[in-house]
Design a protein around this motif. Structure first.
Motif, mmCIF file in Angstrom:
data_model
loop_
_atom_site.group_PDB
_atom_site.id
_atom_site.type_symbol
_atom_site.label_atom_id
_atom_site.label_comp_id
_atom_site.label_asym_id
_atom_site.label_seq_id
_atom_site.Cartn_x
_atom_site.Cartn_y
_atom_site.Cartn_z
ATOM 1 N N CYS A 275 0.843 -1.194 0.000
ATOM 2 C CA CYS A 275 0.000 0.000 0.000
ATOM 3 C C CYS A 275 0.877 1.242 0.000
ATOM 4 C CB CYS A 275 -0.950 -0.033 1.191
ATOM 5 S SG CYS A 275 -0.203 0.514 2.730
ATOM 6 N N PRO A 276 0.326 2.379 -0.405
ATOM 7 C CA PRO A 276 1.143 3.598 -0.460
ATOM 8 C C PRO A 276 1.372 4.190 0.935
ATOM 9 C CG PRO A 276 -1.102 4.070 -1.122
ATOM 10 C CD PRO A 276 -1.029 2.589 -0.924
ATOM 11 N N SER A 277 0.750 3.617 1.921
ATOM 12 C CA SER A 277 0.754 4.151 3.288
ATOM 13 C C SER A 277 -0.107 5.414 3.329
ATOM 14 C CB SER A 277 2.166 4.469 3.775
ATOM 15 O OG SER A 277 2.127 4.778 5.148
ATOM 16 N N CYS A 278 -0.577 5.741 4.504
ATOM 17 C CA CYS A 278 -1.337 6.973 4.694
ATOM 18 C C CYS A 278 -1.387 7.255 6.191
ATOM 19 C CB CYS A 278 -2.746 6.850 4.099
ATOM 20 S SG CYS A 278 -3.849 5.807 5.075
ATOM 21 N N ARG A 280 -3.212 6.418 8.353
ATOM 22 C CA ARG A 280 -3.667 5.340 9.223
ATOM 23 C C ARG A 280 -2.591 4.304 9.512
ATOM 24 N NH1 ARG A 280 -7.327 5.210 5.224
ATOM 25 N NH2 ARG A 280 -9.087 6.578 5.584
ATOM 26 N N ALA A 281 -1.473 4.393 8.743
ATOM 27 C CA ALA A 281 -0.469 3.329 8.838
ATOM 28 C C ALA A 281 0.043 3.179 10.260
ATOM 29 C CB ALA A 281 0.692 3.620 7.894
ATOM 30 N N MET A 308 0.795 -4.519 3.841
ATOM 31 C CA MET A 308 -0.235 -3.509 4.060
ATOM 32 C C MET A 308 -0.062 -2.843 5.422
ATOM 33 S SD MET A 308 -1.908 -3.877 1.217
ATOM 34 C CE MET A 308 -3.472 -3.058 1.476
ATOM 35 N N GLY A 309 -0.307 -1.533 5.427
ATOM 36 C CA GLY A 309 0.031 -0.737 6.600
ATOM 37 C C GLY A 309 -0.955 -0.755 7.749
ATOM 38 N N CYS A 310 -2.196 -1.142 7.504
ATOM 39 C CA CYS A 310 -3.162 -1.109 8.597
ATOM 40 C C CYS A 310 -4.268 -2.119 8.342
ATOM 41 C CB CYS A 310 -3.742 0.299 8.779
ATOM 42 S SG CYS A 310 -5.019 0.671 7.580
ATOM 43 N N ASN A 313 -7.583 -2.001 4.515
ATOM 44 C CA ASN A 313 -7.555 -2.899 3.359
ATOM 45 C C ASN A 313 -6.627 -4.071 3.597
ATOM 46 O OD1 ASN A 313 -9.234 -1.241 1.748
ATOM 47 N ND2 ASN A 313 -7.480 0.078 1.327
HETATM 48 FE FE1 SF4 Z 1 -3.480 3.555 4.524
HETATM 49 FE FE2 SF4 Z 1 -4.037 1.199 5.612
HETATM 50 FE FE3 SF4 Z 1 -4.581 1.618 3.039
HETATM 51 FE FE4 SF4 Z 1 -2.059 1.368 3.819
HETATM 52 S S1 SF4 Z 1 -3.655 -0.208 3.953
HETATM 53 S S2 SF4 Z 1 -2.885 2.978 2.471
HETATM 54 S S3 SF4 Z 1 -2.106 2.331 5.794
HETATM 55 S S4 SF4 Z 1 -5.541 2.650 4.744
#
Ligand code: SF4
Length: 371
Positions: A275-278, A280-281, A308-310, A313
């Motif tokens: 994931c691109p991170s955001c 929420r990561a 995946m960061g969180c 998804n």
């Molecule tokens: Fe953000 Fe979580 Fe999606 Fe990664 S998986 S981009 S951290 S919402």
């Protein structure tokens, strides 16, 4: 496990005649091959063969070597014999090197007709030598060295000028009943290049070698090539590709293979879904993705790994992949084929993923060998 969804080919391939570049078939429905060009002095046989070996190891299927001097021409027989992949001699200006390359056993010769002086007089002899040795010719038209006559007619290297130049050169060979030809019409502007290839594709059935010439440093060149090749290959146009980068040739091969894999024209090997991170990561996604990619480099089995960061998804993607991690609260849930097999602290995510990937790969190889 996850049901297999059959992937539709991106497009019907254009029907082209087939030529043989050594053992590699080009055109006529053969898989799109990836090629590059050495950057060593061709006369330096050791260095050139060393680079060819590196290119071969990275997946290069056809290699081109420049031949600007007699010393380079003299090196061709050994290089052609010792290379693991077919060698194409790249010739500008001098027909005598075309003959030398054919005699040397090169798998093909690339000529830039706009640059070969008195080319017309020599076509008969070149066609004869090439036919006698079963050596195909690539007619490589380049915006930077377009035939003067066509430059005057069109004012600059337009798509029409590039296509007309290539077809005219091909017609010179056709007059001698020689059609063992592939064509390229390169330009540094993907828009012009794409249009030139489209016109060419509509007017002949020769296999086409795609290239955006002088595409630039790695970042820009990768994007220009991916966009242009994607536009053409998604219409079925293109039989072999060369990505041109101002970067080591092995990088060109990696990009070329990745383009074909992205288009589904080649089996996907290792694929990292990260994931691109955001905001929420809950872990450092970039670092994780980079470390997992590095740890799994060179993996030969098709493996989809989700990083995946969180938990938004994360679990969904991780479940769809062969292997994945969904992170939360400084921990990672490790998924294998859709099931959470364990939860590990952030510091253990990378090594756990790599361990599990190795196990899956071993299993896949066993299954492959027995099936
Ligand atoms: Fe953000 Fe979580 Fe999606 Fe990664 S998986 S981009 S951290 S919402």
């Amino acid at each position: 496990g996850v049901p297999e969804v059959p992937v539709r080919p991106i497009a019907e391939r254009r029907v082209s005649r087939r030529i043989q570049v050594g053992p590699v078939a080009v055109g006529g429905g053969a898989p799109v091959s990836v090629q590059s060009m050495t950057t060593t002095r061709t006369s330096d046989v050791g260095a050139t063969l060393q680079q060819i070996a590196e290119l071969t190891a990275s997946g290069c299927e056809i290699v081109r070597v420049a031949c600007p001097t007699q010393d380079d021409a003299d090196a061709l027989p050994v290089i052609a014999r010792k290379s693991q992949i077919p060698v194409i001699a790249d010739i500008h200006f001098q027909p005598k090197y075309v003959f030398a390359a054919i005699e040397a056993g090169c798998a093909a010769v690339r000529v830039n007709p706009g640059n070969i002086k008195q080319f017309d007089d020599k076509v008969r002899e070149i066609a004869k030598a090439a036919r006698d040795h079963g050596t195909p010719i690539r007619i490589g038209v380049n915006a930077g060295s377009l035939d003067r006559r066509l430059l005057q007619k069109y004012g600059r290297a337009t798509p029409e000028a590039l296509a007309e130049s290539a077809l005219w050169e091909a017609s010179l060979f056709e007059e001698h009943d020689f059609r063992d030809i592939k064509i390229s019409v390169k330009h540094n502007d993907p828009v012009v290049m794409v249009e030139a290839y489209r016109q060419l594709a509509a007017q002949c059935d020769y296999p086409l070698h795609l290239g955006v010439t002088e595409a630039g440093p790695a970042f820009q060149g990768t994007i220009k090539s991916a966009v242009a090749f994607g536009a053409l290959l998604s219409q079925g146009i293109g039989d072999t590709i060369r990505v041109s980068l101002s970067a080591p040739p092995v990088e060109e091969i990696k990009v070329g293979i990745q383009i074909l894999q992205s288009l589904g024209l080649r089996e996907r090997r290792l694929e990292i879904v990260s994931c691109p991170s955001c905001g929420r990561a809950q872990v450092d996604v970039y670092k994780l993705a980079e470390e997992v990619t590095a740890g799994l480099e060179g993996m030969e089995v098709p493996l989809r790994v989700a990083v995946m960061g969180c938990v938004v998804n994360g679990p969904g993607e991780a479940r769809e992949a062969d292997l994945g991690v969904a992170s939360g609260n400084g921990k990672g849930q490790i998924f294998v084929r859709g099931e959470v097999i364990r939860t590990v602290p952030e510091s253990k995510i990378v090594e756990t993923l790599i361990d599990e990937a190795m196990k899956i790969a071993e299993q896949m190889e066993k299954d492959g060998a027995s099936g």
